[in-house]
Design a protein around this motif. Structure first.
Motif, PDB file in Angstrom:
ATOM      1  N   SER A  38      10.707  -2.704  -0.915  1.00 46.48           N
ATOM      2  CA  SER A  38      10.884  -1.458  -1.654  1.00 46.48           C
ATOM      3  C   SER A  38      10.199  -1.528  -3.014  1.00 46.48           C
ATOM      4  CB  SER A  38      12.377  -1.173  -1.819  1.00 46.48           C
ATOM      5  OG  SER A  38      12.577  -0.043  -2.623  1.00 46.48           O
ATOM      6  N   SER A  39      10.336  -2.653  -3.696  1.00 50.26           N
ATOM      7  CA  SER A  39       9.684  -2.835  -5.000  1.00 50.26           C
ATOM      8  C   SER A  39       8.170  -2.827  -4.865  1.00 50.26           C
ATOM      9  CB  SER A  39      10.147  -4.145  -5.635  1.00 50.26           C
ATOM     10  OG  SER A  39      11.508  -4.085  -5.950  1.00 50.26           O
ATOM     11  N   MET A  40       7.653  -3.476  -3.814  1.00 42.19           N
ATOM     12  CA  MET A  40       6.199  -3.490  -3.592  1.00 42.19           C
ATOM     13  C   MET A  40       5.682  -2.080  -3.332  1.00 42.19           C
ATOM     14  SD  MET A  40       5.664  -6.967  -1.332  1.00 42.19           S
ATOM     15  CE  MET A  40       4.012  -6.539  -0.855  1.00 42.19           C
ATOM     16  N   ASP A  41       6.408  -1.308  -2.531  1.00 45.20           N
ATOM     17  CA  ASP A  41       5.993   0.073  -2.246  1.00 45.20           C
ATOM     18  C   ASP A  41       6.009   0.917  -3.518  1.00 45.20           C
ATOM     19  OD1 ASP A  41       5.694  -0.567   0.429  1.00 45.20           O
ATOM     20  OD2 ASP A  41       7.651   0.256   1.014  1.00 45.20           O
ATOM     21  N   ARG A  42       7.034   0.752  -4.337  1.00 46.26           N
ATOM     22  CA  ARG A  42       7.124   1.507  -5.592  1.00 46.26           C
ATOM     23  C   ARG A  42       5.982   1.123  -6.541  1.00 46.26           C
ATOM     24  NH1 ARG A  42      12.158   1.118  -5.921  1.00 46.26           N
ATOM     25  NH2 ARG A  42      12.286  -0.867  -7.018  1.00 46.26           N
ATOM     26  N   PHE A  43       5.664  -0.178  -6.615  1.00 46.25           N
ATOM     27  CA  PHE A  43       4.567  -0.638  -7.460  1.00 46.25           C
ATOM     28  C   PHE A  43       3.246  -0.015  -6.989  1.00 46.25           C
ATOM     29  CE2 PHE A  43       1.198  -3.492  -8.809  1.00 46.25           C
ATOM     30  CZ  PHE A  43       1.523  -3.724 -10.143  1.00 46.25           C
ATOM     31  N   ARG A  44       3.020  -0.011  -5.677  1.00 45.07           N
ATOM     32  CA  ARG A  44       1.795   0.609  -5.134  1.00 45.07           C
ATOM     33  C   ARG A  44       1.705   2.086  -5.511  1.00 45.07           C
ATOM     34  NH1 ARG A  44       3.116  -2.239  -0.170  1.00 45.07           N
ATOM     35  NH2 ARG A  44       1.764  -4.031   0.014  1.00 45.07           N
ATOM     36  N   ASN A  45       2.833   2.788  -5.435  1.00 42.35           N
ATOM     37  CA  ASN A  45       2.841   4.214  -5.781  1.00 42.35           C
ATOM     38  C   ASN A  45       2.604   4.435  -7.270  1.00 42.35           C
ATOM     39  OD1 ASN A  45       3.293   5.109  -3.156  1.00 42.35           O
ATOM     40  ND2 ASN A  45       5.511   5.012  -3.371  1.00 42.35           N
ATOM     41  N   ASN A  46       3.157   3.567  -8.107  1.00 41.29           N
ATOM     42  CA  ASN A  46       2.997   3.713  -9.557  1.00 41.29           C
ATOM     43  C   ASN A  46       1.604   3.325 -10.044  1.00 41.29           C
ATOM     44  OD1 ASN A  46       5.638   4.584  -9.899  1.00 41.29           O
ATOM     45  ND2 ASN A  46       6.420   2.545 -10.351  1.00 41.29           N
ATOM     46  N   HIS A  47       0.943   2.429  -9.319  1.00 36.32           N
ATOM     47  CA  HIS A  47      -0.351   1.894  -9.752  1.00 36.32           C
ATOM     48  C   HIS A  47      -1.326   1.890  -8.568  1.00 36.32           C
ATOM     49  CE1 HIS A  47       1.849   0.636 -13.309  1.00 36.32           C
ATOM     50  NE2 HIS A  47       2.739   0.097 -12.507  1.00 36.32           N
TER      51      HIS A  47
ATOM     52  N   LYS B 263      -4.469   2.299  -8.128  1.00 36.55           N
ATOM     53  CA  LYS B 263      -5.785   1.657  -8.240  1.00 36.55           C
ATOM     54  C   LYS B 263      -5.689   0.137  -8.158  1.00 36.55           C
ATOM     55  CE  LYS B 263      -7.932   5.321 -10.922  1.00 36.55           C
ATOM     56  NZ  LYS B 263      -8.572   5.664 -12.190  1.00 36.55           N
ATOM     57  N   PHE B 264      -4.533  -0.417  -8.511  1.00 31.04           N
ATOM     58  CA  PHE B 264      -4.409  -1.871  -8.537  1.00 31.04           C
ATOM     59  C   PHE B 264      -4.559  -2.498  -7.143  1.00 31.04           C
ATOM     60  CE2 PHE B 264      -2.114  -5.937  -9.042  1.00 31.04           C
ATOM     61  CZ  PHE B 264      -2.905  -6.490 -10.032  1.00 31.04           C
ATOM     62  N   PRO B 265      -3.910  -1.977  -6.100  1.00 29.03           N
ATOM     63  CA  PRO B 265      -4.146  -2.554  -4.770  1.00 29.03           C
ATOM     64  C   PRO B 265      -5.607  -2.461  -4.338  1.00 29.03           C
ATOM     65  CG  PRO B 265      -2.151  -1.244  -4.746  1.00 29.03           C
ATOM     66  CD  PRO B 265      -2.826  -0.986  -6.070  1.00 29.03           C
ATOM     67  N   LEU B 266      -6.291  -1.397  -4.729  1.00 22.99           N
ATOM     68  CA  LEU B 266      -7.723  -1.275  -4.407  1.00 22.99           C
ATOM     69  C   LEU B 266      -8.532  -2.363  -5.116  1.00 22.99           C
ATOM     70  CD1 LEU B 266      -8.107   2.592  -4.612  1.00 22.99           C
ATOM     71  CD2 LEU B 266      -7.896   1.188  -2.551  1.00 22.99           C
ATOM     72  N   PHE B 267      -8.177  -2.619  -6.373  1.00 21.36           N
ATOM     73  CA  PHE B 267      -8.828  -3.688  -7.130  1.00 21.36           C
ATOM     74  C   PHE B 267      -8.596  -5.030  -6.444  1.00 21.36           C
ATOM     75  CE2 PHE B 267      -8.040  -7.081 -10.255  1.00 21.36           C
ATOM     76  CZ  PHE B 267      -9.315  -7.217 -10.787  1.00 21.36           C
ATOM     77  N   LEU B 268      -7.344  -5.297  -6.071  1.00 20.48           N
ATOM     78  CA  LEU B 268      -7.036  -6.562  -5.394  1.00 20.48           C
ATOM     79  C   LEU B 268      -7.796  -6.698  -4.085  1.00 20.48           C
ATOM     80  CD1 LEU B 268      -3.199  -6.908  -5.986  1.00 20.48           C
ATOM     81  CD2 LEU B 268      -5.056  -8.086  -7.174  1.00 20.48           C
ATOM     82  N   LYS B 269      -7.875  -5.612  -3.343  1.00 23.10           N
ATOM     83  CA  LYS B 269      -8.611  -5.643  -2.068  1.00 23.10           C
ATOM     84  C   LYS B 269     -10.086  -5.977  -2.310  1.00 23.10           C
ATOM     85  CE  LYS B 269      -9.412  -2.989   2.106  1.00 23.10           C
ATOM     86  NZ  LYS B 269      -9.167  -1.744   2.836  1.00 23.10           N
ATOM     87  N   ALA B 270     -10.668  -5.418  -3.356  1.00 26.62           N
ATOM     88  CA  ALA B 270     -12.078  -5.675  -3.677  1.00 26.62           C
ATOM     89  C   ALA B 270     -12.302  -7.131  -4.059  1.00 26.62           C
ATOM     90  CB  ALA B 270     -12.548  -4.751  -4.803  1.00 26.62           C
ATOM     91  N   ILE B 271     -11.425  -7.696  -4.887  1.00 27.83           N
ATOM     92  CA  ILE B 271     -11.663  -9.075  -5.302  1.00 27.83           C
ATOM     93  C   ILE B 271     -11.346 -10.065  -4.195  1.00 27.83           C
ATOM     94  CG2 ILE B 271     -11.386  -8.618  -7.762  1.00 27.83           C
ATOM     95  CD1 ILE B 271      -8.636  -9.991  -7.565  1.00 27.83           C
TER      96      ILE B 271
END
Length: 80
Positions: free
Chosen positions: A14-23, A25-33
């Protein structure tokens, strides 16, 4: 796995899903690196600035064990 461990895993998801919703662009950045920049010897720098302007900075050089850890995290994150 006991009930408390299951509850903690559900809370983590639940916390991971909320973090993804709040930020978003960050998961996209992580996926790129992860796909292009993470390899043994890569230098990762983390810079944090508080609202008051105080700055904290550190860096680390990735080891093979770190890459295995990131792979495990990636696999956990893709199972939702």
């Amino acid at each position: 796995m006991n009930f408390n461990q299951i509850a903690m895993l559900q809370k983590l998801k639940s916390s991971m899903d909320r973090f993804r919703n709040n930020h978003p662009k960050f998961p996209l950045f992580l996926k790129a690196i992860v796909g292009n920049a993470l390899e043994e010897g890569t230098l990762v720098e983390i810079n944090v600035t508080t609202p008051e302007g105080k700055n904290y900075c550190t860096n680390l050089k990735l080891k093979q064990e770190d890459l295995e850890f990131f792979q495990t995290l990636s696999e956990m994150g893709s199972q939702h």
